[in-house]
Motif scaffolding. Structure first.
Motif, PDB file in Angstrom:
ATOM      1  N   SER A 135     -24.781   2.488   6.379  1.00 34.40           N
ATOM      2  CA  SER A 135     -23.344   2.752   6.399  1.00 34.40           C
ATOM      3  C   SER A 135     -22.970   3.535   5.146  1.00 34.40           C
ATOM      4  CB  SER A 135     -22.556   1.447   6.489  1.00 34.40           C
ATOM      5  OG  SER A 135     -22.859   0.769   7.703  1.00 34.40           O
ATOM      6  N   ILE A 136     -21.708   3.912   5.053  1.00 34.52           N
ATOM      7  CA  ILE A 136     -21.261   4.801   3.981  1.00 34.52           C
ATOM      8  C   ILE A 136     -20.304   4.075   3.042  1.00 34.52           C
ATOM      9  CG2 ILE A 136     -20.000   6.939   3.469  1.00 34.52           C
ATOM     10  CD1 ILE A 136     -20.926   7.988   6.194  1.00 34.52           C
ATOM     11  N   CYS A 137     -20.519   4.267   1.744  1.00 33.51           N
ATOM     12  CA  CYS A 137     -19.604   3.779   0.709  1.00 33.51           C
ATOM     13  C   CYS A 137     -19.112   4.989  -0.082  1.00 33.51           C
ATOM     14  CB  CYS A 137     -20.309   2.809  -0.227  1.00 33.51           C
ATOM     15  SG  CYS A 137     -21.005   1.349   0.588  1.00 33.51           S
ATOM     16  N   LEU A 138     -17.824   5.002  -0.404  1.00 34.77           N
ATOM     17  CA  LEU A 138     -17.220   6.138  -1.094  1.00 34.77           C
ATOM     18  C   LEU A 138     -16.634   5.723  -2.440  1.00 34.77           C
ATOM     19  CD1 LEU A 138     -15.188   7.771   1.839  1.00 34.77           C
ATOM     20  CD2 LEU A 138     -17.486   8.383   1.056  1.00 34.77           C
ATOM     21  N   ASP A 139     -16.744   6.617  -3.412  1.00 31.12           N
ATOM     22  CA  ASP A 139     -16.086   6.447  -4.704  1.00 31.12           C
ATOM     23  C   ASP A 139     -15.401   7.764  -5.061  1.00 31.12           C
ATOM     24  OD1 ASP A 139     -15.198   6.003  -7.231  1.00 31.12           O
ATOM     25  OD2 ASP A 139     -17.176   5.703  -8.141  1.00 31.12           O
ATOM     26  N   PRO A 140     -14.191   8.002  -4.533  1.00 36.88           N
ATOM     27  CA  PRO A 140     -13.511   9.269  -4.784  1.00 36.88           C
ATOM     28  C   PRO A 140     -12.861   9.376  -6.165  1.00 36.88           C
ATOM     29  CG  PRO A 140     -12.150   7.888  -3.389  1.00 36.88           C
ATOM     30  CD  PRO A 140     -13.463   7.167  -3.561  1.00 36.88           C
ATOM     31  N   ALA A 141     -12.869   8.294  -6.957  1.00 34.52           N
ATOM     32  CA  ALA A 141     -12.291   8.322  -8.301  1.00 34.52           C
ATOM     33  C   ALA A 141     -10.896   8.929  -8.289  1.00 34.52           C
ATOM     34  CB  ALA A 141     -13.199   9.092  -9.261  1.00 34.52           C
ATOM     35  N   TRP A 151      -4.764  11.920  -9.736  1.00 37.32           N
ATOM     36  CA  TRP A 151      -3.380  11.458  -9.940  1.00 37.32           C
ATOM     37  C   TRP A 151      -2.634  12.396 -10.883  1.00 37.32           C
ATOM     38  CZ3 TRP A 151      -0.020   8.178  -7.896  1.00 37.32           C
ATOM     39  CH2 TRP A 151       1.036   7.681  -8.655  1.00 37.32           C
ATOM     40  N   ASP A 152      -1.458  12.827 -10.456  1.00 40.25           N
ATOM     41  CA  ASP A 152      -0.658  13.734 -11.281  1.00 40.25           C
ATOM     42  C   ASP A 152       0.827  13.538 -10.982  1.00 40.25           C
ATOM     43  OD1 ASP A 152       0.254  15.748 -12.940  1.00 40.25           O
ATOM     44  OD2 ASP A 152      -0.316  17.380 -11.604  1.00 40.25           O
ATOM     45  N   ASP A 153       1.512  12.824 -11.873  1.00 45.76           N
ATOM     46  CA  ASP A 153       2.958  12.656 -11.780  1.00 45.76           C
ATOM     47  C   ASP A 153       3.401  12.096 -10.429  1.00 45.76           C
ATOM     48  OD1 ASP A 153       5.558  12.731 -12.743  1.00 45.76           O
ATOM     49  OD2 ASP A 153       5.903  14.776 -12.025  1.00 45.76           O
ATOM     50  N   GLY A 154       2.754  11.019 -10.014  1.00 49.37           N
ATOM     51  CA  GLY A 154       3.171  10.332  -8.795  1.00 49.37           C
ATOM     52  C   GLY A 154       2.580  10.863  -7.508  1.00 49.37           C
ATOM     53  N   ILE A 167      -0.361  15.826  -2.628  1.00 51.55           N
ATOM     54  CA  ILE A 167       0.034  14.998  -1.492  1.00 51.55           C
ATOM     55  C   ILE A 167       0.530  13.660  -2.012  1.00 51.55           C
ATOM     56  CG2 ILE A 167      -1.612  16.109   0.067  1.00 51.55           C
ATOM     57  CD1 ILE A 167      -3.394  13.637  -0.203  1.00 51.55           C
ATOM     58  N   THR A 168       1.287  12.955  -1.201  1.00 48.44           N
ATOM     59  CA  THR A 168       1.845  11.662  -1.596  1.00 48.44           C
ATOM     60  C   THR A 168       0.781  10.570  -1.455  1.00 48.44           C
ATOM     61  OG1 THR A 168       2.569  11.080   0.634  1.00 48.44           O
ATOM     62  CG2 THR A 168       4.090  12.399  -0.719  1.00 48.44           C
ATOM     63  N   PRO A 169       1.006   9.421  -2.108  1.00 46.49           N
ATOM     64  CA  PRO A 169       0.081   8.296  -1.922  1.00 46.49           C
ATOM     65  C   PRO A 169      -0.088   7.911  -0.460  1.00 46.49           C
ATOM     66  CG  PRO A 169       1.467   7.888  -3.823  1.00 46.49           C
ATOM     67  CD  PRO A 169       1.989   9.129  -3.178  1.00 46.49           C
ATOM     68  N   GLN A 170       0.992   7.927   0.314  1.00 45.76           N
ATOM     69  CA  GLN A 170       0.894   7.574   1.727  1.00 45.76           C
ATOM     70  C   GLN A 170       0.033   8.576   2.487  1.00 45.76           C
ATOM     71  OE1 GLN A 170       1.620   4.981   3.550  1.00 45.76           O
ATOM     72  NE2 GLN A 170       2.396   3.857   1.775  1.00 45.76           N
ATOM     73  N   GLU A 171       0.116   9.843   2.119  1.00 40.07           N
ATOM     74  CA  GLU A 171      -0.715  10.854   2.780  1.00 40.07           C
ATOM     75  C   GLU A 171      -2.183  10.644   2.432  1.00 40.07           C
ATOM     76  OE1 GLU A 171       2.039  14.818   3.294  1.00 40.07           O
ATOM     77  OE2 GLU A 171       1.503  14.235   1.241  1.00 40.07           O
ATOM     78  N   MET A 189      -7.341   4.704  -4.806  1.00 43.84           N
ATOM     79  CA  MET A 189      -6.047   5.096  -5.361  1.00 43.84           C
ATOM     80  C   MET A 189      -6.175   5.110  -6.880  1.00 43.84           C
ATOM     81  SD  MET A 189      -4.582   5.349  -2.421  1.00 43.84           S
ATOM     82  CE  MET A 189      -2.864   5.733  -2.812  1.00 43.84           C
ATOM     83  N   GLY A 190      -5.247   5.781  -7.547  1.00 49.00           N
ATOM     84  CA  GLY A 190      -5.310   5.906  -8.988  1.00 49.00           C
ATOM     85  C   GLY A 190      -5.030   4.595  -9.707  1.00 49.00           C
ATOM     86  N   GLU A 191      -5.522   4.483 -10.929  1.00 51.65           N
ATOM     87  CA  GLU A 191      -5.367   3.239 -11.691  1.00 51.65           C
ATOM     88  C   GLU A 191      -3.915   2.927 -12.023  1.00 51.65           C
ATOM     89  OE1 GLU A 191      -6.805   3.613 -15.902  1.00 51.65           O
ATOM     90  OE2 GLU A 191      -7.413   5.591 -15.190  1.00 51.65           O
TER      91      GLU A 191
END
Length: 206
Positions: free
Chosen positions: A18-24, A29-32, A44-48, A69-71
């Protein structure tokens, strides 16, 4: 391409591998918002972004997403957990930093369902054990991890078994600092005999 590689190696995607991802995502992340391609500056937005991860999980045999998602995007993490937390492992690395205080806050807010454990990130064995124990008490999985600039020291293999974490992130068996960890697991298996069990896919449990 990954699915083709799995098949050409004689394995079945989603069953044998199976596949595991780490997109970091903190790096995007840039200004929301999240900038996927710095060359185009398109954000793009967090929801996107969550929508992208969900579509990939629906399409591919993905069983783990680390730092999706970003820290600093706690609300995004909460929304991601609500969307995919019952289906796959959502591992917090940058957001938790192997810190029991931060992990406790994340648990209270419903952030992720697993934590990456980096011994030299928090700085002491005691705090590392506290973080693993806190995760265990709250049904969070612990993934013991190597670090950049890793050596051939095998302590994290022993830590993984001793704490019952059962999961390690140490790369593929292609370099000596990684192979050393796997060789230590083989030695531990010899010592434990019939008590040693490889959970495989069932170890993810989602």
């Amino acid at each position: 391409m990954i699915l083709e590689a799995i098949a050409k190696a004689g394995y079945r995607p989603g069953e044998d591998i199976s596949i595991c991802l780490d997109p970091a995502a903190s790096e995007m992340w840039d200004d929301g918002k999240y900038v996927l391609f710095k060359s185009t500056k398109k954000a793009i937005t967090p929801q996107e972004l969550i929508g992208i991860w969900e579509s990939w999980v629906n399409r591919y045999p993905i069983i783990l997403l680390e730092d999706g998602m970003g820290e600093n995007d706690w609300q995004g993490w909460k929304d991601l957990t609500a969307t995919l937390g019952s289906r796959i492992e959502l591992v917090g690395d940058d957001i938790f930093c192997t810190n029991p205080r931060i992990l406790r806050e994340g648990i209270e807010k419903g952030i992720a369902n697993a934590v990456l454990i980096k011994l030299n990130q928090i700085g002491s064995v005691t705090e590392t054990l506290d973080t693993i124990e806190l995760a265990k008490r709250n049904n969070y999985r612990s993934f013991v991890s190597h670090r950049s600039g890793e050596t051939e020291d095998t302590f994290i293999s022993d830590l993984t078994v001793a704490t019952g974490a059962g999961r390690i992130k140490t790369g593929s068996g292609c370099r000596s600092e990684r192979v050393a960890k796997f060789n230590q697991f083989l030695r531990i298996e010899e010592q434990l005999g019939a008590q040693a069990q490889f959970a495989g896919r069932s170890g993810f449990g989602r």
